[in-house]
Design an enzyme around this catalytic site. Structure first.
Site, short mmCIF file in Angstrom:
data_model
loop_
_atom_site.label_atom_id
_atom_site.label_comp_id
_atom_site.label_asym_id
_atom_site.label_seq_id
_atom_site.Cartn_x
_atom_site.Cartn_y
_atom_site.Cartn_z
N ARG A 11 0.82 -1.37 0.04
CA ARG A 11 -0.21 0.14 0.07
C ARG A 11 0.99 1.85 0.14
O ARG A 11 -0.05 2.32 0.07
CB ARG A 11 -1.14 -0.34 1.03
CG ARG A 11 -1.99 -1.18 1.17
CD ARG A 11 -2.67 -0.96 2.34
NE ARG A 11 -3.39 0.01 2.70
CZ ARG A 11 -3.73 0.70 3.66
NH1 ARG A 11 -4.05 -0.06 4.67
NH2 ARG A 11 -4.44 1.69 3.77
N CYS A 12 1.94 1.04 0.24
CA CYS A 12 3.02 2.32 0.29
C CYS A 12 3.78 2.69 -0.91
O CYS A 12 4.07 1.48 -1.59
CB CYS A 12 4.07 1.87 1.23
SG CYS A 12 5.21 3.77 1.30
N SER A 13 3.65 4.10 -1.41
CA SER A 13 3.87 3.86 -2.59
C SER A 13 5.68 4.01 -3.39
O SER A 13 5.80 3.34 -4.10
CB SER A 13 3.70 6.13 -3.08
OG SER A 13 4.01 6.26 -2.54
N ARG A 16 6.55 0.42 -3.29
CA ARG A 16 6.56 -0.28 -4.28
C ARG A 16 7.62 0.11 -5.38
O ARG A 16 8.10 -0.15 -6.06
CB ARG A 16 5.28 -0.40 -5.30
CG ARG A 16 4.11 -0.38 -4.22
CD ARG A 16 2.22 -0.58 -5.22
NE ARG A 16 2.07 1.03 -5.60
CZ ARG A 16 1.44 2.14 -4.48
NH1 ARG A 16 1.13 1.73 -3.34
NH2 ARG A 16 1.33 3.03 -4.58
#
Length: 117
Positions: A11-13, A16
């Site tokens: 969920r963390c950019s 990712r």
């Protein structure tokens, strides 16, 4: 090829982006979704040592509400207490963290990861 591990939150950019960086380089890393499979205290101590930090706060989400709610901003807390807090509340672990070549790096900024690859 050396073993590479990434502590990842999909969920963390930033997390990712770090995983994409590894994939673009053709690096097959062990992906640990640490919220589903949290590291235990022993593994957290190992990560802390590999990061070479003076304070475990460097691997914590110090701006997270939970950090303040638990009173972890108390300057009298030692690293063991902070690492125990991460073990008990894995959402406090900063992400992403990449382990490679006997070292570790918090991928904020992503360039930090380059230093351990």
């Amino acid at each position: 090829m050396p073993e590479i591990k990434i502590f990842h939150n999909p969920r963390c950019s930033k997390s990712r982006a770090a995983l994409s960086l590894l994939e673009e380089r053709g690096i097959a890393a062990e992906v640990v979704k640490y919220l589903d499979t949290p590291p235990d205290l022993s593994e957290l101590k190992d990560i802390f040592n590999k990061l070479g930090l003076a304070s475990a706060r460097g691997m914590m989400r110090v701006k997270d509400d939970l950090y303040k709610e638990l009173g972890l901003d108390n300057p009298n807390l030692d690293n063991d207490a902070l690492l125990r807090a991460i073990a008990d509340h894995p959402a406090l672990l900063e992400r992403p963290i990449v382990l490679a070549n006997g070292k570790a790096a918090v991928g904020r900024p992503l360039e930090n990861i380059e230093a351990v690859l």
